[in-house]
Design a protein around this motif. Structure first.
Motif, PDB file in Angstrom:
ATOM      1  N   ARG A  60       1.048  -1.283   0.511  1.00 25.53           N
ATOM      2  CA  ARG A  60       0.031   0.447   0.407  1.00 25.53           C
ATOM      3  C   ARG A  60       1.073   1.020   0.352  1.00 25.53           C
ATOM      4  N   ASP A  61       1.897   1.408   0.627  1.00 26.81           N
ATOM      5  CA  ASP A  61       2.573   2.387   0.751  1.00 26.81           C
ATOM      6  C   ASP A  61       3.740   2.610  -0.565  1.00 26.81           C
ATOM      7  N   LEU A  62       3.956   1.695  -1.437  1.00 29.64           N
ATOM      8  CA  LEU A  62       4.760   1.504  -2.365  1.00 29.64           C
ATOM      9  C   LEU A  62       3.564   1.720  -3.421  1.00 29.64           C
ATOM     10  N   GLN A  63       2.993   1.521  -3.295  1.00 31.07           N
ATOM     11  CA  GLN A  63       1.722   1.892  -4.807  1.00 31.07           C
ATOM     12  C   GLN A  63       0.574   3.599  -3.938  1.00 31.07           C
ATOM     13  N   TYR A  64       1.397   4.096  -3.165  1.00 31.83           N
ATOM     14  CA  TYR A  64       1.269   5.506  -2.957  1.00 31.83           C
ATOM     15  C   TYR A  64       2.150   6.130  -3.012  1.00 31.83           C
ATOM     16  N   GLY A  65       3.265   5.368  -3.045  1.00 31.96           N
ATOM     17  CA  GLY A  65       5.198   6.603  -3.423  1.00 31.96           C
ATOM     18  C   GLY A  65       5.235   6.924  -2.270  1.00 31.96           C
ATOM     19  N   LYS A  66       5.016   6.138  -0.948  1.00 30.76           N
ATOM     20  CA  LYS A  66       5.917   6.498   0.219  1.00 30.76           C
ATOM     21  C   LYS A  66       6.741   5.213   0.060  1.00 30.76           C
ATOM     22  N   MET A  67       8.054   5.813   1.541  1.00 32.47           N
ATOM     23  CA  MET A  67       8.964   4.651   1.530  1.00 32.47           C
ATOM     24  C   MET A  67       8.433   3.608   2.410  1.00 32.47           C
ATOM     25  N   PRO A  68       8.673   2.787   2.771  1.00 41.32           N
ATOM     26  CA  PRO A  68       7.978   1.982   3.568  1.00 41.32           C
ATOM     27  C   PRO A  68       8.770   1.002   4.902  1.00 41.32           C
ATOM     28  N   GLY A  69      10.012   2.669   4.945  1.00 38.62           N
ATOM     29  CA  GLY A  69      10.622   2.158   6.279  1.00 38.62           C
ATOM     30  C   GLY A  69      10.103   1.275   7.729  1.00 38.62           C
ATOM     31  N   ALA A  70       9.878   2.201   7.412  1.00 36.34           N
ATOM     32  CA  ALA A  70       9.614   1.644   8.599  1.00 36.34           C
ATOM     33  C   ALA A  70       8.179   0.750   8.978  1.00 36.34           C
ATOM     34  N   THR A  71       7.808   0.205   7.904  1.00 42.30           N
ATOM     35  CA  THR A  71       7.040  -1.169   7.565  1.00 42.30           C
ATOM     36  C   THR A  71       8.057  -2.174   7.438  1.00 42.30           C
ATOM     37  N   ILE A  72       8.861  -1.907   6.922  1.00 35.20           N
ATOM     38  CA  ILE A  72       9.790  -3.434   6.546  1.00 35.20           C
ATOM     39  C   ILE A  72      10.508  -3.192   8.056  1.00 35.20           C
ATOM     40  N   VAL A  73      10.579  -2.606   8.568  1.00 34.69           N
ATOM     41  CA  VAL A  73      11.502  -2.923  10.211  1.00 34.69           C
ATOM     42  C   VAL A  73      10.789  -3.463  11.302  1.00 34.69           C
ATOM     43  N   ASP A  74       9.340  -3.499  10.719  1.00 29.74           N
ATOM     44  CA  ASP A  74       8.460  -3.894  11.456  1.00 29.74           C
ATOM     45  C   ASP A  74       8.574  -5.861  10.746  1.00 29.74           C
ATOM     46  N   GLY A  75       8.088  -5.240   9.665  1.00 33.52           N
ATOM     47  CA  GLY A  75       8.516  -7.030   9.358  1.00 33.52           C
ATOM     48  C   GLY A  75       9.629  -7.767   9.548  1.00 33.52           C
ATOM     49  N   PHE A  76      10.124  -7.524   9.613  1.00 29.68           N
ATOM     50  CA  PHE A  76      11.931  -8.197  10.245  1.00 29.68           C
ATOM     51  C   PHE A  76      11.886  -8.137  11.382  1.00 29.68           C
ATOM     52  N   CYS A  77      11.661  -7.907  12.420  1.00 28.91           N
ATOM     53  CA  CYS A  77      10.917  -7.917  13.925  1.00 28.91           C
ATOM     54  C   CYS A  77      10.059  -8.817  13.540  1.00 28.91           C
ATOM     55  N   ILE A  78       8.661  -8.825  13.141  1.00 22.53           N
ATOM     56  CA  ILE A  78       7.870  -9.969  12.928  1.00 22.53           C
ATOM     57  C   ILE A  78       8.508 -11.683  12.912  1.00 22.53           C
ATOM     58  N   LEU A  79       9.480 -11.366  11.245  1.00 23.00           N
ATOM     59  CA  LEU A  79      10.058 -12.919  11.418  1.00 23.00           C
ATOM     60  C   LEU A  79      10.721 -12.964  11.777  1.00 23.00           C
ATOM     61  N   ILE A  80      11.591 -12.475  13.124  1.00 20.29           N
ATOM     62  CA  ILE A  80      12.592 -12.678  13.892  1.00 20.29           C
ATOM     63  C   ILE A  80      11.546 -13.016  14.974  1.00 20.29           C
ATOM     64  N   GLY A  81      10.595 -12.683  15.588  1.00 23.61           N
ATOM     65  CA  GLY A  81       9.961 -13.412  16.092  1.00 23.61           C
ATOM     66  C   GLY A  81       9.104 -14.334  16.538  1.00 23.61           C
ATOM     67  N   GLY A  82       8.878 -14.756  14.297  1.00 22.69           N
ATOM     68  CA  GLY A  82       8.293 -15.661  14.754  1.00 22.69           C
ATOM     69  C   GLY A  82       9.197 -17.192  14.578  1.00 22.69           C
ATOM     70  N   LEU A  83      10.146 -16.707  13.661  1.00 25.67           N
ATOM     71  CA  LEU A  83      10.882 -17.841  13.784  1.00 25.67           C
ATOM     72  C   LEU A  83      11.736 -18.100  15.529  1.00 25.67           C
TER      73      LEU A  83
END
Length: 129
Positions: A60-83
């Motif tokens: 959604r952020d990319l679609q609206y031209g926003k840089m999704p930096g914070a969301t990517i870090v959230d995704g990284f935290c979720i990935l590590i937490g899930g593992l």
């Protein structure tokens, strides 16, 4: 950095084994095994659910031209937490849960951002002409 990684590589499993033994003695072997299986299943469920939400937010952020930096870090935290929740152990489950719960993830996220920034800064080259 390698010294700390080696120390963590040795201490982490030792702490996990100790916690397994203490838990087995207090609540029994079968309940300990059930807790391990339950936390792994719950971790997989929540990691998948939150991971999909983070992925959709990045799109959604990319679609609206926003840089999704914070969301990517959230995704990284979720990935590590899930593992970490999938790995059998009480300490890894605790750390994984902290990374999956949004309130605690907000407190841990700046540490990951700083770590990622340091990683990227170490690989930068300056070309002087």
């Amino acid at each position: 950095m390698k010294k700390y990684f080696l120390l963590l590589f040795i201490l982490f499993p030792a702490v996990e084994i100790s916690l397994f033994l203490i838990s087995s003695k207090i609540i029994g072997i079968l309940p300990t095994m059930l807790v391990i299986v339950l936390t792994s299943a719950l971790g997989a469920y929540f990691a998948r659910k939150q991971g999909m939400e983070a992925f959709q937010k990045v799109q959604r952020d990319l679609q609206y031209g926003k840089m999704p930096g914070a969301t990517i870090v959230d995704g990284f935290c979720i990935l590590i937490g899930g593992l970490l929740l999938l790995i059998p152990g009480f300490l890894s489950d605790l750390i994984g849960a902290f990374l999956l719960i949004p309130v605690t993830r907000k407190r841990i996220k700046p540490l990951f951002e700083r770590w990622l920034r340091n990683m990227s800064n170490r690989n930068r080259y300056t070309i002087i002409r």
